[in-house]
Scaffold this motif. Structure first.
Motif: not given
Length: 202
Positions: A153-182
């Motif tokens: 029951r946290p206030k938020r769940v966070t995750i990070e990815t970078n341009t060295l990670d798998h190229p599909a990572a960012l789109a995957l996270y956003q498809k599941h509802g994560f929103r970029p904040y920084a």
């Protein structure tokens, strides 16, 4: 994810040759989710028997094998450390590690960092082993990672990815509802410049 935190250097022991550290510039995107989805993603038809379970007190050798199978191609280096330090990190009471298996074979894993002081859970590492990619299993595992993270029951769940990670990572996270904040640019060591000193000590 998987960025290496560098520490001040020490005096060089006699007879040791220092290896120049090659740094790679990468852009890190931090994402957050503030409410849990309504349901988990179902296992795709034909995927076989899929299970996601918590691996309490995982053996260091198994952790390293999973970490390197996923992370070597993406220059993950933050967990390349001594047994003592690694044990302290992954066996901490606020670290939870989960493994996904397909027909009894290890197919992926994720790691949660429970930050009680700020009421946040961070998905620190998340990866599918190469031979299980392209089967829809990343959606299955990420969905369960999100539910596991929200179980405290946290206030938020966070995750990070970078341009060295798998190229599909960012789109995957956003498809599941994560929103970029920084977004930030950092330099991280190339994995070979971290592995070579470790091999020299083995």
């Amino acid at each position: 994810m998987g960025l290496f935190h560098r520490h001040p250097g020490r005096d060089r022991p006699p007879g040791k040759v220092l290896i120049a550290m090659r740094l790679i510039r990468t852009r890190v995107t931090s994402l957050e989710m503030k409410s849990r989805p309504d349901a988990v993603v179902p296992v795709p038809p034909g995927a076989g028997t899929v299970a996601v379970f918590e691996a309490k007190t995982m053996a260091l050798a198994e952790y390293r094998a999973l970490y390197r199978r996923v992370g070597e191609a993406h220059h993950w280096t933050s967990r390349l450390m001594s047994d003592e330090r690694l044990r302290r990190e992954i066996h901490d009471r606020d670290t939870r590690i989960f493994v996904m298996s397909v027909e009894g074979r290890r197919a992926g894993w994720f790691e949660l960092d429970i930050r009680r002081q700020v009421d946040e859970v961070r998905i620190v590492h998340f990866g599918i082993l190469p031979e299980f990619r392209g089967l829809g299993l990343a959606h299955v595992m990420l969905s369960r990672a999100i539910f596991a993270a929200f179980s405290t029951r946290p206030k938020r769940v966070t995750i990070e990815t970078n341009t060295l990670d798998h190229p599909a990572a960012l789109a995957l996270y956003q498809k599941h509802g994560f929103r970029p904040y920084a977004v930030r640019d950092v330099e991280t060591p190339a994995i070979e410049t971290v592995l070579e000193p470790l091999r020299a000590l083995s």
